[in-house]
Design an enzyme around this catalytic site. Structure first.
Site, PDB file in Angstrom:
ATOM      1  N   GLY A 166      -7.111 -11.781  11.700  1.00 30.75           N
ATOM      2  CA  GLY A 166      -6.128 -12.834  11.525  1.00 30.75           C
ATOM      3  C   GLY A 166      -6.684 -14.138  10.989  1.00 30.75           C
ATOM      4  N   HIS A 210      -6.258  -8.784  -2.282  1.00 33.47           N
ATOM      5  CA  HIS A 210      -6.409  -8.155  -0.972  1.00 33.47           C
ATOM      6  C   HIS A 210      -5.476  -6.947  -0.944  1.00 33.47           C
ATOM      7  CE1 HIS A 210      -7.167  -8.588   3.549  1.00 33.47           C
ATOM      8  NE2 HIS A 210      -6.388  -7.524   3.425  1.00 33.47           N
ATOM      9  N   GLU A 277      -8.644  -1.892   4.687  1.00 35.64           N
ATOM     10  CA  GLU A 277      -8.445  -3.051   3.825  1.00 35.64           C
ATOM     11  C   GLU A 277      -9.602  -3.187   2.835  1.00 35.64           C
ATOM     12  OE1 GLU A 277      -7.420  -6.586   5.914  1.00 35.64           O
ATOM     13  OE2 GLU A 277      -5.816  -5.623   7.051  1.00 35.64           O
ATOM     14  N   ARG A 294      -4.553   0.216  14.187  1.00 37.12           N
ATOM     15  CA  ARG A 294      -3.229  -0.011  14.792  1.00 37.12           C
ATOM     16  C   ARG A 294      -2.188  -0.038  13.691  1.00 37.12           C
ATOM     17  NH1 ARG A 294      -2.614  -5.081  12.836  1.00 37.12           N
ATOM     18  NH2 ARG A 294      -4.400  -6.481  12.879  1.00 37.12           N
TER      19      ARG A 294
END
Length: 668
Positions: A166, A210, A277, A294
């Site tokens: 985050g 991203h 990612e 998750r």
């Protein structure tokens, strides 16, 4: 096959609701857990059963593993879905569920532990031949070693919390001179957020894309990818807009990234939903960033373009079933875009907002999906992430999806707390985003001068409308016939207001002229500007009026003498001070430093007797998972420090007192 019949959702807000909706649709009973602050939250009433697990503080409720396991035993829940955030990637929680014969709807502890460490996961990815960014992921965590390795990598470098996510504990360091300070800040933030200050270093890829790949694996050896999501539009490494598919990714690149993601999952014997990612440079070369073990916040865009329900897949895989699709059956159709609606003020450094939701409405538009965890009358507290909802739009192509999302944002009403609605709308409307050219540098560069992030008070027309609505509201309450509908035009009514603008206040006066009582026509005067408006209808906290030949409607709410009115930015607030005593001076620059909101003190950087200047950081307040620096508003000497590290404080509580330099001189 595992036979479970009741699922406890160890989360809150929109993700708890989203999981329970699918669980109920599949015939499972559902259990909600909640903190004392969330007793009236929508996810609590939606569940079949609900258990209070502690006070508002997350470490005593949503992060309290033993209490959640106990709630499972209380209710007979034999499965747990962790959602995202909180305990979703906590190895101890997963293990505790297994130890108590509770099915954890997610991967095994081994995979969570490995991928929860950016350092260890990167080492494993290098072994699996997954492309990785050059960097340092060693066990020697001394400041000296990290600085030496940073110089060897070459600046700019990225400092990242190994256990992080985050955007917390993450800093870009552009040169040697700022490395030590940035490392200290990143370590402190990581320790507070994740309980670990272990860091990794990576070569900073400037202006990358991203891109993340949704993977899914079962316990029968099957593992597939369901296309990609582009999450390049970020602010301080926090995702703002997500879309699928990416406008940057070709079919060949999609296949290469998908296969690399599957290899990453297989390297840790992964089971369930996961996201790998990557960062991609302008040439299309991509590098492993991390794997999230998750469900992602942005999973709806993948569901919309693949026609799947990923939560249903999670539950089925946890029950021991095989994947519902093979790789060959996965098809991507259309386009989906998602934005995150936050209770925050973009014009005030994105300061999180608290307060009561007085109005929450949105139109059920074609292609719109609203994943919200709020309801009218609910309090937005300082204890949790300020995300209120995810707004997602689907269309047959990217342009249609983007326009639908803009329309959805513009037509929604959220009053009582400020939000980032206007900020999100302006991003979607920006030409770089519309062209599909936005990289991770978009907000800091292309979008840096957008008006949504500028400190600005109400326009004169907005001031006029706010005063008029307050005037009409008074008239309704006092019988409009006697209040202002007269045959002859009376003298104007002057009203005075103040409106918060960042940490200061905007004061303004408005004159209400009744131009024609039968036609309900008015002239609103602010300073030397006059605005002719006609009232068409006023009902259900909505004013319908005509201005410059155009009929418009405007939502509003009034609470405790404060008017909340919908604006492009989201919500403005004004207070009628017509009959209030005029203060000689405001609070700005008086040396009394107060908490910006409820929260916890995580750092105190000054002491009594210390000299400070304007802008010096005095104390650091943590609220809504973010740190906020309380700074000196004047030059002078600290005369009182009323808090210590660890203290819980209320909004507007006096933290530090400073004797102004001018006062010191007079005393001398």
């Amino acid at each position: 096959m595992k036979d479970f019949t009741k699922i406890l959702v160890a989360n809150r807000g929109e993700i708890a609701l989203r999981v329970m909706k699918t669980a109920k649709a599949l015939g499972y009973e559902t259990v909600a857990v909640y903190s004392e602050a969330d007793a009236d939250a929508p996810h609590v009433s939606f569940a079949d059963e609900a258990v209070c697990i502690g006070p508002a503080q997350v470490n005593q409720s949503y992060l309290n593993i033993s209490r959640i396991v106990e709630a499972c035993k209380q209710t007979g829940a034999n499965a747990v879905h962790p959602g995202y955030g909180f305990l979703s990637e906590n190895t101890d929680f997963c293990q505790a569920c297994q130890d108590n014969n509770i099915t954890f709807i997610g991967p095994d502890p081994k995979a969570i532990n490995l991928m929860g460490s950016k350092r260890l996961s990167k080492i494993e990815m290098l072994k699996a031949k997954v492309p990785c960014i050059p960097g340092y992921e060693g066990s020697d965590q001394s400041d000296e070693t990290l600085f030496k390795e940073a110089k060897a990598i070459g600046f700019p470098v990225m400092i990242k919390a190994s256990a992080g996510g985050g955007g917390r504990g993450m800093r870009i360091v552009k040169n040697e001179a700022e490395f030590a300070a940035q490392l200290k800040t990143a370590k402190s933030e990581a320790l507070n957020a994740f309980g670990s200050d272990e860091m990794i270093l990576e070569k900073a890829i400037m202006e990358p894309r991203h891109i993340e790949i949704q993977i899914f694996a079962d316990r029968h050896g099957n593992c597939i990818y369901l296309g990609e999501r582009d999450c390049s539009v970020q602010r301080r490494h926090q995702k703002v807009v997500e879309e699928a598919p990416s406008p940057f990714v070709s079919e060949a690149m999609r296949q290469s990234m998908g296969e690399a993601a599957v290899n990453a999952a297989k390297a840790c014997d992964y089971v369930g939903a996961g996201t790998v990612e990557f960062l991609a440079d302008k040439n299309g070369d991509f590098y492993f960033l991390e794997m999230n073990t998750r469900l992602q916040v942005e999973h709806p865009v993948t569901e919309l373009v693949t026609g799947t329900d990923l939560v249903a897949w999670q539950i089925q895989v946890a029950a021991g079933q095989t994947l519902p699709m093979t790789q060959e059956q996965v098809q991507i159709k259309g386009h989906a875009v998602e934005v995150r609606l936050y209770a925050e003020d973009p014009s005030n450094a994105f300061m999180p907002q608290t307060g009561k939701i007085l109005q929450w409405q949105y139109k059920d538009l074609d292609g719109l999906r609203m994943d919200a965890g709020i309801q009218q009358g609910q309090m937005v507290t300082p204890f949790y992430d300020p995300m209120l909802a995810k707004v997602i739009a689907y269309g047959e192509n990217r342009d249609i999806a983007r326009r639908k999302l803009m329309k959805a944002l513009k037509s929604m009403t959220l009053l009582g707390v400020k939000s980032n609605r206007g900020f999100l709308y302006n991003i979607l409307a920006h030409q770089s985003f519309a062209n599909g050219d936005a990289t991770t540098a978009f907000i800091e560069e292309d979008f840096a001068d957008d008006m949504s992030m500028e400190i600005a008070g109400l326009t004169k027309f907005e001031q006029a409308l706010a005063a008029w609505i307050q005037y009409l509201h008074y008239a309704q309450a006092q019988d409009a016939e006697r209040r202002f509908w007269r045959n002859s035009n009376p003298a104007p009514t002057w009203l005075s207001f103040e409106s918060p603008v960042a940490s200061e206040k905007q004061n303004f006066d408005v004159a209400i002229h009744i131009e024609d009582s039968r036609k309900q026509a008015f002239v609103l005067q602010v300073e030397d500007e006059r605005f002719p408006v006609s009232l068409l209808e006023m009902a259900d906290n909505e004013v319908m009026y005509e201005y410059q030949g155009i009929k418009r409607s405007l939502a509003y709410a009034i609470e405790d003498q404060r008017l909340f009115m919908a604006t492009h930015g989201g919500c403005c607030e004004v207070l009628d001070i017509t009959h209030a005593p005029r203060n000689a001076a405001g609070s700005a620059g008086d040396g009394k430093i107060k908490a910006s909101m409820d929260g916890a003190i995580v750092d105190v950087q000054i002491e009594v007797g210390q000299k400070v200047t304007v802008g010096d950081t005095l104390v650091v307040l943590e609220a809504m998972k973010m740190e906020h620096s309380m700074k000196a508003d004047c030059e002078g000497e600290v005369t009182a420090v009323n808090v210590s590290i660890g203290d819980q404080v209320k909004g507007q509580q006096l933290l530090v007192e400073i004797a102004l330099a001018s006062e010191e001189a007079e005393t001398a």
